[in-house]
Design a protein around this motif. Structure first.
Motif, short mmCIF file in Angstrom:
data_model
loop_
_atom_site.label_atom_id
_atom_site.label_comp_id
_atom_site.label_asym_id
_atom_site.label_seq_id
_atom_site.Cartn_x
_atom_site.Cartn_y
_atom_site.Cartn_z
N GLU A 1 0.83 -1.21 0.00
CA GLU A 1 0.00 0.00 0.00
C GLU A 1 0.86 1.26 0.00
OE1 GLU A 1 -2.97 0.33 -0.67
OE2 GLU A 1 -4.17 -1.35 0.06
N THR B 1 0.62 4.99 -1.69
CA THR B 1 0.34 6.22 -0.92
C THR B 1 1.55 7.18 -0.93
OG1 THR B 1 1.02 5.11 1.12
CG2 THR B 1 -1.34 5.13 0.62
N ASP B 2 2.70 6.65 -1.27
CA ASP B 2 3.89 7.51 -1.36
C ASP B 2 4.38 7.56 -2.81
OD1 ASP B 2 6.30 8.84 -1.10
OD2 ASP B 2 7.38 7.07 -0.36
N PRO C 1 1.76 11.00 6.95
CA PRO C 1 0.47 10.65 6.32
C PRO C 1 0.54 9.49 5.32
CG PRO C 1 0.76 13.02 6.36
CD PRO C 1 2.02 12.45 6.89
N VAL C 2 1.68 9.30 4.65
CA VAL C 2 1.73 8.21 3.66
C VAL C 2 1.56 6.84 4.34
CG1 VAL C 2 3.17 9.49 2.00
CG2 VAL C 2 4.26 7.91 3.60
N ASP D 1 -2.18 6.64 5.61
CA ASP D 1 -3.08 6.33 4.48
C ASP D 1 -2.93 4.87 4.05
OD1 ASP D 1 -3.88 8.91 4.53
OD2 ASP D 1 -2.69 9.58 2.80
N LYS E 1 -4.67 2.59 6.50
CA LYS E 1 -6.13 2.76 6.37
C LYS E 1 -6.63 2.03 5.12
CE LYS E 1 -6.99 6.95 9.01
NZ LYS E 1 -7.09 8.42 8.96
N ALA E 2 -5.82 2.05 4.06
CA ALA E 2 -6.20 1.35 2.82
C ALA E 2 -6.27 -0.17 3.05
CB ALA E 2 -5.20 1.68 1.71
N LYS F 1 -9.37 -0.92 4.96
CA LYS F 1 -10.56 -0.84 4.09
C LYS F 1 -10.74 -2.15 3.32
CE LYS F 1 -12.49 1.93 0.34
NZ LYS F 1 -12.17 2.94 -0.68
N LEU G 1 -4.83 2.58 -5.84
CA LEU G 1 -5.96 3.13 -5.10
C LEU G 1 -7.03 3.67 -6.03
CD1 LEU G 1 -3.79 4.85 -2.35
CD2 LEU G 1 -5.39 2.98 -1.95
#
Lengths: 443, 290
Positions: free
Chosen positions: A230, A234-235, A254-255, A258, A261-262, A265, A326
């Motif tokens: 992931e 995200t990065d 944050p990367v 995120d 969180k992915a 999900k 994503l």
């Protein structure tokens, strides 16, 4: 009677001391040989010369330790062994395969006890840096300049620790999702182009009585790899994982938030087969895929395709795709790195011949056998590419878009692996997972 | 003169054992104690660094260590309780001269002969999400989704405990059975003639007479519980997310995954101390009872 008793006792005592003295003298001899060998092998050129001289010398046994008895790796090792022994008939390669669960324990005991194998497979991630700094592995930078193939630059960079390369990289891997092509066709499904599509696809599979991705996180590392996969999305700079690993940025960037969180999900979306935490990476999860209970299986790379093909035995066709991006339309990226790599024991008795064997393992013939078994060599292969299987072409293509799956901080890596079990079991919140990484990074 | 000679001969006879004990028990224990005060990755002795009591501070402030300690206590309490209760009543059952008890005795004892690794693998397979137990529970509509016996942090340690009890109940049963065999028949007969019912015979005669056996069995179970490693490692590897880690599995992780030999040595030391306390208690009680 007493005399007999005393005689027996004397024999026992002499025997006991004999054993101790014998052990001691063996060690002393070994040390002397090692010292001489070390003095004689200061340059790689001299090493080769020494290897050639050994041809006519007395019998030698090279101990070779690996945990990879899965897939087709033993075939690759065996092929190199045959070619090597044809040239050096006095040298025997004693290959020992130890399950990964026991491997580090046995290796560590052997290294600290001065009984290290001449060649030993080294794990990636934190353990590799630990080996590098342990004083147990021979620095390889100079040796690799002589008679070894020119390994890819990014590979050399990935295995450089404290300015030195400490292992010989054999091949590269990519971690992708294997899918059952027949089931996909049967149900009219297509390879998902985004993670939302993957969730939708999992729903359709469930309706058809199938599980989505079979993944076993009992072995810990596979969970961490989902997180790394992931991060590749995200990065977009593909630099932050290395920066966090070096302590330049925090794991609460944050990367990473995120990325976790992915993953969360996907799990909540029912993408994974239940019971990931109680399944082994290969035995349990692979069985689900092979028995067609799950339509997908992660993580799959050349390290395991040989085994899957053998178990599937033509019952269905399978192919690979990377974890989808994503957003639909973004480029799909896989994760990967060096697969098998080998250290030479610094205190090994037969360092020269050990290096020579590794040359056989990685030379053109070695690369040909790697390619023939769907492995990706870690240096340029100039052989015939026309007969490559579609699966291999897929992996080769994925390799060109591979992002890193390695963090060298052992504590953070362990925290990521354990934390991912919490995430897969839906018993740990993403924010708590991040907190555990931050805490682990503090040491 | 003769005494001295005999002493010398005696010493010579003991020498191989003494040497073995010193080399393989005393030196490793002293070395482990030394390691509790150092930082060492476990490869090169030259890399050992003295760090004082840092490892002790780290261990006693570590959250996972606390979790492992609590899990170990849970393991010890549950296995000791159930092994003894099942062992005692199992022994009472096989002591009855009714058909089938001989078979029962052998069947219950059989798992004791198997390695915990095999037991662990077998139970892991049976209890995983697609294992036979979940299939059965789903078939009789007791559950729709599989129960994650090993994949849930709430259940994992208890599942391991259940597998351990299944394996070792036969061992305790045999100890109790041997004890019951030693109770004179006249004693039980006299109690029954005096009007004691079965409950009275068990609680007023059998259990008090068996107290030395109970003590030994309890303490063996406690010591075994503190040292448990193999079955936990095979069934859960301490997971998910450390939820079933016990002291020995956490020690393993620290020593061989994180290469933190100092920290691991402190855990090893804790296990030794706990086992030692149990052993001393056992010795004292044994001395009193015999």
């Amino acid at each position: 009677m007493k005399k007999v008793l005393v005689l027996i006792l004397a024999l026992i005592i002499v025997g006991t001391f004999g054993i101790f003295i014998g052990c001691k003298s063996t060690t002393t001899t070994t040390t002397a040989v090692e010292t001489t060998a070390a003095a004689e092998t200061t340059t790689a050129a001299e090493t080769t010369a020494a290897a050639e001289t050994t041809t006519a010398a007395e019998p030698i046994t090279i101990e070779f330790w690996s945990w990879n008895n899965e897939g087709a790796y033993p075939k690759v090792h065996e092929d190199a062994e045959k070619r090597f022994m044809a040239k050096y008939p006095n040298v025997t390669i004693k290959r020992e395969y130890i399950s990964y669960a026991d491997y580090l324990v046995k290796l560590k005991a052997a290294l600290s006890g001065g009984q290290a194998p001449d060649i030993f497979q080294t794990p990636w991630a934190g353990e590799y840096t630990d080996f590098a700094r342990s004083g147990a592995a021979e620095p390889m930078t100079d040796y690799l300049k002589k008679d070894f193939p020119a390994f890819f630059e990014n590979v050399m960079k990935a295995i450089t620790v404290d300015g030195q390369v400490w292992a010989v990289p054999l091949d590269l891997n990519t971690l992708q999702i294997a899918y059952n092509v027949n089931k996909f066709k049967e149900l009219g499904l297509e390879v998902p182009k985004s993670q939302d599509e993957l969730i939708t696809l999992a729903g359709k599979l469930k309706d058809a009585g199938l599980f989505g991705i079979a993944q076993g996180t009992k072995d810990l590392w596979t969970g961490a790899d989902t997180f790394f996969a992931e991060i590749a999305y995200t990065d977009p700079t593909h630099t932050k994982m290395a920066e966090a690993d070096e302590g330049k940025i925090g794991w609460d960037d944050p990367v990473f938030v995120d990325a976790i969180k992915a993953v969360d999900k996907l799990i909540k979306g029912g993408v994974y087969a239940p019971g990931a935490n109680s399944m082994d990476a290969f035995v349990g999860a692979e069985d689900l895929f092979v028995q067609q209970k799950s339509a997908m299986f992660y993580p799959v790379g050349n390290f395991v395709t040989g085994g899957i093909t053998e178990k599937v035995a033509g019952a269905f066709e399978y192919d690979l795709f990377p974890l989808p991006p994503l957003k639909a339309g973004d480029q799909a990226l896989s994760t990967g790195g060096v697969a098998e790599m080998f250290c030479v024991s610094k205190n090994g008795k037969n360092k020269e011949m050990a290096l020579e064997f590794l040359r056989f393992l990685t030379n053109d013939d070695g690369k040909a056998i790697l390619v023939a078994n769907d492995f990706i060599p870690s240096s340029d292969y100039k052989g015939d590419m026309s007969k490559l299987s579609p699966l291999y072409k897929n992996m080769l293509d994925a390799q060109s878009k591979t992002q890193s799956r390695v963090i060298y901080n052992t504590k953070v890596y362990q925290a990521a692996m354990s934390g991912m079990q919490g995430i897969f079991g839906q018993e740990l919140k993403p924010e708590d997972f991040i907190k555990s990484l931050v805490e682990a990074a503090k040491g | 003169m003769l005494n001295k000679r005999l002493q010398r001969i005696g010493f010579c006879f003991s020498l191989p054992t003494i040497l073995f004990f010193v080399c393989f028990i005393s030196i490793p224990i002293i070395f482990t104690l030394f390691l509790t005060f150092v930082s060492w990755q476990g490869y090169d002795l030259a890399q050992i660094k003295l760090v004082g009591i840092k490892n002790f501070i780290d261990v006693f402030t570590d959250k996972i260590m606390l979790k492992s300690f609590i899990n170990t206590l849970i393991f010890v309490i549950f296995t000791t309780f159930f092994l003894n209760v099942l062992g005692f009543f199992g022994a009472m059952v096989i002591d009855q001269k009714i058909p089938g008890t001989k078979f029962l005795k052998n069947a219950v004892f059989l798992p004791v002969l198997l390695s915990p690794i095999i037991i662990g693998i077998m139970w892991s397979r049976m209890l995983d999400a697609f294992g036979i137990l979940n299939k059965f529970l789903q078939a009789i509509h007791l559950t729709e989704l599989p129960i994650l016996f090993l994949g849930s942090s709430k259940l994992a340690i208890y599942t391991v405990i259940a597998a351990t009890i299944w394996q070792f109940a036969g061992y305790d049963m045999l100890l109790y059975y041997a004890g019951i065999q030693g109770i004179p028949g006249e004693l039980l007969e006299a109690a029954r003639i005096d009007g004691a019912n079965e409950k009275g015979v068990i609680f007023k005669i059998i259990i008090p007479v068996l107290s030395p056996v109970i003590t030994i069995t309890l303490l063996l179970n406690i010591i075994g519980g503190f040292k448990v490693f193999d079955i936990v490692y095979v069934m859960t590897k301490g997971g998910p997310n450390h939820s079933s880690d016990v002291l020995a599995t956490y020690l393993f992780q620290q020593a061989f995954r994180l290469n933190n030999m100092g920290f691991a040595s402190v855990i090893a030391f804790c296990i030794v101390i706990l086992s030692l306390i149990a052993a001393i208690v056992r010795l004292n009680i044994t001395k009193e009872n015999f």
